[in-house]
Write an enzyme that holds these catalytic residues in place. Structure first.
Site, PDB file in Angstrom:
ATOM      1  CE  LYS A   1      -1.264  13.341 -14.265  1.00  0.00           C
ATOM      2  NZ  LYS A   1      -1.341  14.494 -16.113  1.00  0.00           N
TER       3      LYS A   1
ATOM      4  CG  HIS B   1       4.717  11.085 -24.753  1.00  0.00           C
ATOM      5  ND1 HIS B   1       3.833  10.682 -24.864  1.00  0.00           N
ATOM      6  CD2 HIS B   1       5.066  11.944 -23.724  1.00  0.00           C
ATOM      7  CE1 HIS B   1       2.635  11.007 -23.860  1.00  0.00           C
ATOM      8  NE2 HIS B   1       4.043  12.689 -23.348  1.00  0.00           N
TER       9      HIS B   1
ATOM     10  CG  ASN C   1      -3.646  16.922 -20.057  1.00  0.00           C
ATOM     11  OD1 ASN C   1      -2.245  16.473 -19.601  1.00  0.00           O
ATOM     12  ND2 ASN C   1      -4.576  16.978 -19.521  1.00  0.00           N
TER      13      ASN C   1
ATOM     14  NE  ARG D   1      -0.312  16.942 -13.423  1.00  0.00           N
ATOM     15  CZ  ARG D   1       0.668  15.982 -12.456  1.00  0.00           C
ATOM     16  NH1 ARG D   1      -0.237  16.358 -11.078  1.00  0.00           N
ATOM     17  NH2 ARG D   1       1.465  15.743 -12.773  1.00  0.00           N
TER      18      ARG D   1
ATOM     19  CG  HIS E   1      -0.104  15.532 -23.723  1.00  0.00           C
ATOM     20  ND1 HIS E   1       0.838  16.374 -23.887  1.00  0.00           N
ATOM     21  CD2 HIS E   1       1.288  14.466 -22.910  1.00  0.00           C
ATOM     22  CE1 HIS E   1       2.212  16.912 -23.250  1.00  0.00           C
ATOM     23  NE2 HIS E   1       1.734  15.350 -22.856  1.00  0.00           N
TER      24      HIS E   1
ATOM     25  CD  GLU F   1       5.670  15.999 -22.532  1.00  0.00           C
ATOM     26  OE1 GLU F   1       5.124  17.411 -22.571  1.00  0.00           O
ATOM     27  OE2 GLU F   1       4.904  15.115 -22.449  1.00  0.00           O
TER      28      GLU F   1
ATOM     29  CE  LYS G   1       4.714  17.229 -14.436  1.00  0.00           C
ATOM     30  NZ  LYS G   1       4.093  16.600 -15.710  1.00  0.00           N
TER      31      LYS G   1
ATOM     32  CD  GLU H   1      -5.024  16.420 -15.353  1.00  0.00           C
ATOM     33  OE1 GLU H   1      -3.667  16.094 -15.765  1.00  0.00           O
ATOM     34  OE2 GLU H   1      -5.679  15.715 -16.256  1.00  0.00           O
TER      35      GLU H   1
ATOM     36  NE  ARG I   1      -4.617  -1.585   1.461  1.00  0.00           N
ATOM     37  CZ  ARG I   1      -4.123  -2.559   2.716  1.00  0.00           C
ATOM     38  NH1 ARG I   1      -3.103  -2.903   3.659  1.00  0.00           N
ATOM     39  NH2 ARG I   1      -5.028  -3.903   2.420  1.00  0.00           N
TER      40      ARG I   1
ATOM     41  CG  HIS J   1      -1.633  10.620 -24.765  1.00  0.00           C
ATOM     42  ND1 HIS J   1      -2.803  10.840 -23.509  1.00  0.00           N
ATOM     43  CD2 HIS J   1      -0.508  10.571 -24.555  1.00  0.00           C
ATOM     44  CE1 HIS J   1      -1.730  11.151 -22.717  1.00  0.00           C
ATOM     45  NE2 HIS J   1      -0.518  10.816 -23.922  1.00  0.00           N
TER      46      HIS J   1
HETATM   47  N1  LIG Z   1       4.601  10.893 -15.266  1.00  0.00           N
HETATM   48  C1  LIG Z   1       3.929  11.507 -15.537  1.00  0.00           C
HETATM   49  O1  LIG Z   1       3.809  12.364 -15.527  1.00  0.00           O
HETATM   50  C2  LIG Z   1       4.749  11.670 -17.347  1.00  0.00           C
HETATM   51  C3  LIG Z   1       4.877  12.615 -18.344  1.00  0.00           C
HETATM   52  C4  LIG Z   1       4.686  12.465 -19.527  1.00  0.00           C
HETATM   53  C5  LIG Z   1       5.278  11.527 -20.099  1.00  0.00           C
HETATM   54  N2  LIG Z   1       5.609  10.173 -19.296  1.00  0.00           N
HETATM   55  C6  LIG Z   1       5.293   8.733 -20.405  1.00  0.00           C
HETATM   56  O2  LIG Z   1       6.578   8.697 -19.832  1.00  0.00           O
HETATM   57  C7  LIG Z   1       6.542   8.031 -21.026  1.00  0.00           C
HETATM   58  C8  LIG Z   1       7.614   8.556 -22.067  1.00  0.00           C
HETATM   59  O3  LIG Z   1       9.202   8.925 -21.475  1.00  0.00           O
HETATM   60  P1  LIG Z   1      10.547   8.620 -22.224  1.00  0.00           P
HETATM   61  O4  LIG Z   1      10.494   9.511 -23.233  1.00  0.00           O
HETATM   62  O5  LIG Z   1      11.208   9.305 -21.262  1.00  0.00           O
HETATM   63  O6  LIG Z   1      10.521   7.170 -22.866  1.00  0.00           O
HETATM   64  P2  LIG Z   1      11.295   5.979 -22.517  1.00  0.00           P
HETATM   65  O7  LIG Z   1      11.692   5.998 -20.729  1.00  0.00           O
HETATM   66  O8  LIG Z   1      10.790   5.176 -23.270  1.00  0.00           O
HETATM   67  O9  LIG Z   1      13.040   6.218 -23.061  1.00  0.00           O
HETATM   68  C9  LIG Z   1      13.469   6.557 -24.562  1.00  0.00           C
HETATM   69  C10 LIG Z   1      14.296   5.163 -24.700  1.00  0.00           C
HETATM   70  O10 LIG Z   1      15.379   5.969 -23.848  1.00  0.00           O
HETATM   71  C11 LIG Z   1      16.032   5.065 -23.520  1.00  0.00           C
HETATM   72  N3  LIG Z   1      17.136   6.119 -22.333  1.00  0.00           N
HETATM   73  C12 LIG Z   1      16.981   6.433 -21.509  1.00  0.00           C
HETATM   74  N4  LIG Z   1      17.920   7.376 -20.350  1.00  0.00           N
HETATM   75  C13 LIG Z   1      19.146   6.710 -21.627  1.00  0.00           C
HETATM   76  C14 LIG Z   1      20.261   7.347 -22.058  1.00  0.00           C
HETATM   77  N5  LIG Z   1      20.191   8.213 -20.465  1.00  0.00           N
HETATM   78  N6  LIG Z   1      20.817   6.816 -22.840  1.00  0.00           N
HETATM   79  C15 LIG Z   1      20.553   5.655 -23.634  1.00  0.00           C
HETATM   80  N7  LIG Z   1      19.962   6.034 -23.886  1.00  0.00           N
HETATM   81  C16 LIG Z   1      18.403   5.794 -22.417  1.00  0.00           C
HETATM   82  C17 LIG Z   1      15.642   3.970 -22.936  1.00  0.00           C
HETATM   83  O11 LIG Z   1      16.313   2.742 -22.070  1.00  0.00           O
HETATM   84  C18 LIG Z   1      14.256   4.174 -24.070  1.00  0.00           C
HETATM   85  O12 LIG Z   1      14.659   3.014 -24.800  1.00  0.00           O
HETATM   86  C19 LIG Z   1       5.001   7.997 -22.042  1.00  0.00           C
HETATM   87  O13 LIG Z   1       5.062   6.165 -20.765  1.00  0.00           O
HETATM   88  C20 LIG Z   1       4.651   8.653 -20.950  1.00  0.00           C
HETATM   89  O14 LIG Z   1       3.398   8.702 -21.152  1.00  0.00           O
HETATM   90  C21 LIG Z   1       4.586  10.659 -18.188  1.00  0.00           C
HETATM   91 ZN   LIG Z   2       3.509  14.594 -21.942  1.00  0.00          ZN
END
Ligand SMILES: NC(=O)c1ccc[n+]([C@@H]2O[C@H](COP(=O)([O-])OP(=O)(O)OC[C@H]3O[C@@H](n4cnc5c(N)ncnc54)[C@H](O)[C@@H]3O)[C@@H](O)[C@H]2O)c1
Ligand SMILES: [Zn+2]
Length: 361
Positions: free
Chosen positions: A145, A268, A248, A244, A251, A187, A229, A239, A123, A255
Site C-alpha cells: 500500500k 498513527h 484495519n 486483508r 483503523h 500495530e 502480514k 483488499e 509508470r 484514521h
Molecule cells: N502502507 C501501509 O501499509 C501502512 C501501514 C501502516 C501505516 N502506514 C503509514 O505509515 C505512516 C506512519 O509511519 P511511522 O509511524 O513510521 O511514522 P513516520 O514515518 O512519521 O516516522 C516517525 C518519526 O520517526 C523518525 N524516525 C524514523 N526512523 C528513525 C530512526 N531509526 N531513528 C530516529 N528517528 C527515526 C521520523 O523522522 C519521524 O519523525 C502513516 O502515514 C501511516 O498511514 C502505512
Molecule cells: Zn496502521
C-alpha cells in the site's frame, strides 16, 4: 545478534523477500540479486538521513551503485502530493530509467510516499523498502500500500505497488524515540488480537515485566508480524476478498481521529490504539467480546492511549469515518474482536458508533 531471516511474500510474479535482521550496509549486496540498473534514488527525511544515509550509501557505492538523494520534510502533515512531485524531480535529475530503483529509507511516511512515486514515475520503477521505525518494519513496509493524504482524509490517493524487497535492520530502532517505539507497538498488539492468540500471550509475558521488548525480542516480534502480514496479503493483495480488511482493526476510528486532529496530535499507532479500544468496547456492548480489559491492560502497559477524541463532536468523527475507503453503500464497516486472536467485520449502524463514542467522553 540473531541471524538474518528471510520471509517471502508470495504473489506470483510480484513475490518478494523480507529480510529480517539485515544490515543497512548490506543493502547494495542484497540488491545485486535484483534485476535493477546502477543508478538508485534514496528517499528519506532529515532525521533518518542524519542517522543512516551514509551507512546505506556506503554499502550501495561499494556494490557499484550511483546514489542520488531526495530528502522530504518530516512528518505526517507532509504526506502530500507536493512531496511526490519533489521525488519525481529528483528522479529526473538523477536520470533514473525504468529499471532504476527508488529506495525508501525511513518510517511509514517516507515509505508510503517513495512507494507511490515508484509506482507512478515512468509508470513504475523498482521499489525497495528499508524501514527504520518499528511501525514501518512490522506493517507499512510490507504489502504494497502506497500513497498520500488529502486534507479531506488520510491515504485517499495511492496505489497498490509491491516492493522488490524489504530490508529490515532492527539495530536502527536504537535511535528511535520512545514515543515512536510505543507507536509501533500498537500495530504489533493489533496482530495479536486480529490473528494470533499465542503471540498476544507472548506480548503479555513481556508486558508483565513492565518493560519494552529487548533487542532480541524485537527481532522475534518483527518476524512474527511480517509473517502474519505476508500471509494475509498473499490471500488478498488488494483488499477485495474481506481477508486483508481485518488488518484495519482500530483503523476506521483511528484514521478519523488523525484526520480530525490535523495529523498532529496523535501518531498513527496512538490513534489506532484508541480505535482498537473503541472497537473492543463496541464489540463488548454487542456481547461479542469479553476481553476488553486484557486489551486495555496491554495498551496501557506499552504506554499507549486508550481513549481520545475529547472535544471532537461524535457526529464529526462519524462523518469522517463515512469518507473512509472501506465504507460500502454509506455503511460503516468495522473490524470487531471476537476473542484474542479472532476478529470479524460487521456493518455497525451510525448510532451504535455514536453511543460508543459518547461513552468515551
Ligand atoms: N502502507 C501501509 O501499509 C501502512 C501501514 C501502516 C501505516 N502506514 C503509514 O505509515 C505512516 C506512519 O509511519 P511511522 O509511524 O513510521 O511514522 P513516520 O514515518 O512519521 O516516522 C516517525 C518519526 O520517526 C523518525 N524516525 C524514523 N526512523 C528513525 C530512526 N531509526 N531513528 C530516529 N528517528 C527515526 C521520523 O523522522 C519521524 O519523525 C502513516 O502515514 C501511516 O498511514 C502505512
Ligand atoms: Zn496502521
Amino acid at each position: 545478534m540473531n541471524a538474518m531471516k528471510k520471509l517471502i511474500v508470495s504473489l506470483k510474479e510480484r513475490s518478494y523477500p523480507i529480510f529480517v535482521g539485515a544490515s543497512i550496509e548490506n543493502t547494495g549486496a542484497l540488491l545485486a540479486k535484483e534485476n535493477v540498473t546502477r543508478g538508485v534514488l534514496v528517499v528519506t527525511n532529515p532525521t533518518v538521513k542524519r542517522h543512516y544515509f551514509s551507512k546505506l550509501s556506503a554499502g550501495l557505492t561499494r556494490a557499484g551503485y550511483t546514489v542520488a538523494l531526495c530528502v522530504l520534510p518530516e512528518g505526517e502533515q507532509y504526506k502530500r502530493l507536493a512531496g511526490i512531485e519533489k521525488i519525481y524531480h529528483a528522479a529526473v535529475k538523477a536520470k533514473l530509467d525504468r529499471r532504476s530503483p527508488i529506495i525508501a529509507l525511513g518510517g511509514g511516511v517516507v515509505g508510503d510516499m517513495a512507494g507511490f512515486a515508484a509506482a507512478t514515475y515512468l509508470r513504475g520503477v523498482p521499489f525497495v523498502q528499508v524501514p527504520t521505525t518499528l511501525l514501518a518494519m512490522v506493517d507499512a513496509s510490507v504489502g504494497g500500500k502506497t500513497g498520500v493524504d488529502l486534507k479531506e482524509g488520510k491515504n485517499l490517493v495511492g496505489a497498490f505497488y509491491q516492493p522488490k524487497a524489504v530490508l529490515i535492520d532492527p539495530s536502527t530502532l536504537s535511535t528511535l524515540p520512545p514515543r515512536q517505539l510505543r507507536n509501533g507497538m500498537a500495530e504489533v498488539i493489533k496482530y495479536g488480537i486480529v490473528k494470533d492468540r499465542q503471540f498476544f500471550r507472548y506480548l503479555q509475558s513481556i508486558a508483565a515485566q513492565k518493560r519494552m521488548p529487548s533487542r532480541g525480542e524485537f527481532e522475534t516480534i518483527i518476524y512474527r508480524c511480517c509473517a502474519i502480514k505476508a500471509a494475509v496479503v498473499r490471500k488478498d493483495e488488494r483488499e477485495e476478498k474481506g481477508v486483508r480488511e481485518i488488518l484495519n482493526f482500530g483503523h476506521t476510528f483511528g484514521h478519523a481521529l488523525e484526520t480530525a486532529t490535523g495529523y498532529r496530535k496523535y501518531c498513527h499507532g496512538e490513534a489506532v490504539a484508541i480505535g482498537m479500544m473503541l472497537a473492543a468496547k463496541l464489540s463488548g456492548q454487542m456481547n461479542l467480546f469479553h476481553d476488553t480489559a486484557a486489551v486495555e491492560e496491554m495498551l496501557r502497559t506499552f504506554g499507549l492511549p486508550v481513549s481520545g477524541g475529547k472535544g471532537i463532536p461524535g457526529k464529526k468523527l462519524v462523518s469522517i469515518m463515512l469518507k473512509d475507503k472501506k465504507v460500502r453503500h454509506g455503511r460503516l464497516r468495522i473490524v470487531l474482536p471476537l476473542s484474542l486472536g479472532r476478529v470479524t467485520v460487521k456493518e455497525v449502524p451510525e448510532n451504535g458508533v455514536l453511543a460508543a463514542l459518547a461513552e468515551e467522553k
